[in-house]
Design a protein around this motif. Structure first.
Motif, mmCIF file in Angstrom:
data_model
loop_
_atom_site.group_PDB
_atom_site.id
_atom_site.type_symbol
_atom_site.label_atom_id
_atom_site.label_comp_id
_atom_site.label_asym_id
_atom_site.label_seq_id
_atom_site.Cartn_x
_atom_site.Cartn_y
_atom_site.Cartn_z
ATOM 1 N N ALA A 62 -21.366 -37.789 -57.194
ATOM 2 C CA ALA A 62 -22.359 -38.195 -58.189
ATOM 3 C C ALA A 62 -22.000 -39.548 -58.791
ATOM 4 N N LEU A 63 -20.724 -39.754 -59.124
ATOM 5 C CA LEU A 63 -20.298 -41.029 -59.708
ATOM 6 C C LEU A 63 -20.482 -42.167 -58.712
ATOM 7 N N THR A 64 -20.144 -41.921 -57.448
ATOM 8 C CA THR A 64 -20.319 -42.953 -56.421
ATOM 9 C C THR A 64 -21.788 -43.332 -56.277
ATOM 10 N N ARG A 65 -22.642 -42.331 -56.189
ATOM 11 C CA ARG A 65 -24.074 -42.607 -56.020
ATOM 12 C C ARG A 65 -24.625 -43.394 -57.201
ATOM 13 N N ARG A 66 -24.275 -42.984 -58.401
ATOM 14 C CA ARG A 66 -24.804 -43.664 -59.583
ATOM 15 C C ARG A 66 -24.205 -45.058 -59.745
ATOM 16 N N SER A 67 -22.964 -45.235 -59.338
ATOM 17 C CA SER A 67 -22.365 -46.570 -59.404
ATOM 18 C C SER A 67 -23.096 -47.531 -58.479
ATOM 19 N N ARG A 68 -23.452 -47.049 -57.300
ATOM 20 C CA ARG A 68 -24.221 -47.892 -56.383
ATOM 21 C C ARG A 68 -25.589 -48.203 -56.960
ATOM 22 N N GLU A 69 -26.220 -47.208 -57.574
ATOM 23 C CA GLU A 69 -27.543 -47.423 -58.159
ATOM 24 C C GLU A 69 -27.496 -48.454 -59.282
ATOM 25 N N GLU A 70 -26.418 -48.436 -60.062
ATOM 26 C CA GLU A 70 -26.306 -49.326 -61.213
ATOM 27 C C GLU A 70 -25.846 -50.730 -60.839
ATOM 28 N N SER A 71 -25.234 -50.860 -59.661
ATOM 29 C CA SER A 71 -24.604 -52.125 -59.289
ATOM 30 C C SER A 71 -25.543 -52.989 -58.449
ATOM 31 N N ALA A 72 -25.739 -54.236 -58.874
ATOM 32 C CA ALA A 72 -26.573 -55.157 -58.106
ATOM 33 C C ALA A 72 -25.902 -55.531 -56.786
ATOM 34 N N LEU A 73 -24.569 -55.509 -56.772
ATOM 35 C CA LEU A 73 -23.804 -55.839 -55.571
ATOM 36 C C LEU A 73 -22.729 -54.772 -55.382
ATOM 37 N N TRP A 74 -22.657 -54.201 -54.198
ATOM 38 C CA TRP A 74 -21.604 -53.231 -53.925
ATOM 39 C C TRP A 74 -21.255 -53.271 -52.444
ATOM 40 N N ALA A 75 -20.087 -52.738 -52.105
ATOM 41 C CA ALA A 75 -19.617 -52.759 -50.722
ATOM 42 C C ALA A 75 -18.938 -51.434 -50.390
ATOM 43 N N LEU A 76 -19.076 -51.025 -49.142
ATOM 44 C CA LEU A 76 -18.408 -49.826 -48.652
ATOM 45 C C LEU A 76 -17.007 -50.199 -48.178
ATOM 46 N N VAL A 77 -16.015 -49.376 -48.563
ATOM 47 C CA VAL A 77 -14.621 -49.604 -48.173
ATOM 48 C C VAL A 77 -14.237 -48.590 -47.108
ATOM 49 N N VAL A 78 -13.701 -49.078 -45.962
ATOM 50 C CA VAL A 78 -13.310 -48.203 -44.860
ATOM 51 C C VAL A 78 -11.874 -48.507 -44.431
ATOM 52 N N ARG A 79 -11.274 -47.526 -43.754
ATOM 53 C CA ARG A 79 -9.933 -47.702 -43.186
ATOM 54 C C ARG A 79 -9.890 -47.008 -41.836
ATOM 55 N N PHE A 80 -9.178 -47.634 -40.884
ATOM 56 C CA PHE A 80 -9.104 -47.058 -39.542
ATOM 57 C C PHE A 80 -8.049 -45.969 -39.501
ATOM 58 N N ASN A 81 -8.435 -44.798 -38.958
ATOM 59 C CA ASN A 81 -7.519 -43.680 -38.785
ATOM 60 C C ASN A 81 -7.070 -43.675 -37.329
ATOM 61 N N ALA A 98 -21.348 -51.661 -63.986
ATOM 62 C CA ALA A 98 -22.125 -50.606 -63.328
ATOM 63 C C ALA A 98 -21.344 -49.304 -63.300
ATOM 64 N N LEU A 99 -20.042 -49.399 -63.034
ATOM 65 C CA LEU A 99 -19.201 -48.204 -63.033
ATOM 66 C C LEU A 99 -19.172 -47.567 -64.414
ATOM 67 N N ALA A 100 -19.079 -48.387 -65.446
ATOM 68 C CA ALA A 100 -19.054 -47.859 -66.811
ATOM 69 C C ALA A 100 -20.353 -47.135 -67.136
ATOM 70 N N ARG A 101 -21.478 -47.722 -66.725
ATOM 71 C CA ARG A 101 -22.764 -47.062 -66.983
ATOM 72 C C ARG A 101 -22.873 -45.757 -66.196
ATOM 73 N N ARG A 105 -23.409 -41.862 -67.570
ATOM 74 C CA ARG A 105 -24.436 -40.937 -67.078
ATOM 75 C C ARG A 105 -23.825 -39.620 -66.632
ATOM 76 N N CYS A 106 -22.689 -39.689 -65.966
ATOM 77 C CA CYS A 106 -22.027 -38.466 -65.514
ATOM 78 C C CYS A 106 -21.500 -37.654 -66.690
ATOM 79 N N LEU A 107 -20.975 -38.351 -67.705
ATOM 80 C CA LEU A 107 -20.489 -37.648 -68.887
ATOM 81 C C LEU A 107 -21.636 -36.944 -69.601
ATOM 82 N N ALA A 108 -22.778 -37.617 -69.668
ATOM 83 C CA ALA A 108 -23.946 -37.006 -70.318
ATOM 84 C C ALA A 108 -24.374 -35.757 -69.559
#
Length: 232
Positions: A62-81, A98-101, A105-108
């Motif tokens: 939920a926090l990840t989804r809302r952070s993306r929604e709130e952020s005008a710019l975001w990037a996916l972070v990946v690592r090779f296994n 955006a993360l703070a907002r 929302r999650c706290l509410a």
């Protein structure tokens, strides 16, 4: 099947957590904890114009989804296994505001869920009180001589939520006569006869029940007869 060595399909920006020591091809800083590949060469976040973003590890959907929604710019972070031969998502980079907002929302939502759980608990408690009172009243109707405190104790024991006892069965919730009688008999068996002592001494359950059956019947008839005497 050949190992998957290309990052997962992603329409937005992609950032890597490198497995080895990598340095920025532009500013030469390193080793880099995160980097962006541009034209086959690594770039640090500052040189890729992503240095103002903050890392949010995976785990809270939920926090990840809302952070993306709130952020005008975001990037996916990946690592090779290496063991699995594929890239795996590690989290996202988002704007700090955006993360703070998103956190607010999650706290509410968490507070709303807490209040709903409290309301539900109060409602269930009130339902349990009403059901226990109805169960005790039915005991007193069937066995008028049963002391009021005893009827209440039997009802409370039989109707504990989640206990699996007779009061929580479908028949018990319907206050069927059979379920109420079963609860009363069980109480008399344990409290008014040597049933428990017989079990502890190694007497098989069915044999113990046979031995105390007359005692149970005596108590039940006494409670029934008290009602007949009062009406006579």
């Amino acid at each position: 099947m050949a190992p998957r060595t290309t990052p997962p399909p992603h329409a937005g920006l992609l950032v890597h957590q490198p497995l080895g020591r990598r340095h920025c091809a532009v500013c030469r800083r390193g080793p880099l904890p995160l980097l962006v590949m541009e034209n086959g060469a690594p770039r640090c976040l500052d040189c890729a114009d992503l240095g103002h973003l903050v890392f949010l590890p995976r785990g809270d959907t939920a926090l990840t989804r809302r952070s993306r929604e709130e952020s005008a710019l975001w990037a996916l972070v990946v690592r090779f296994n290496r063991r699995k031969g594929r890239y795996e998502r590690q989290g996202v980079l988002v704007e700090e505001e955006a993360l703070a907002r998103a956190e607010q929302r999650c706290l509410a939502d968490a507070e709303a869920r807490r209040r709903r759980r409290a309301r539900d608990a109060r409602r269930r408690a009130a339902e349990d009180v009403r059901f226990t009172e109805a169960f005790a009243a039915e005991i007193r109707r069937l066995y008028p001589g049963c002391p009021e405190e005893r009827a209440r104790a039997i009802a409370e024991h039989a109707s504990v939520r989640g206990s699996g006892r007779v009061g929580r069965s479908a028949a018990g919730r319907a206050l069927s006569e059979g379920a109420v009688i079963s609860a009363v008999v069980a109480s008399v068996r344990h409290l008014d006869t040597p049933y428990d002592r017989l079990l502890m001494s190694g007497v098989p359950r069915y044999e113990a029940r046979r031995r105390i059956a007359a005692g149970v019947e005596t108590v039940l008839r006494g409670w029934e007869a008290a009602g007949l005497d009062s009406t006579g």
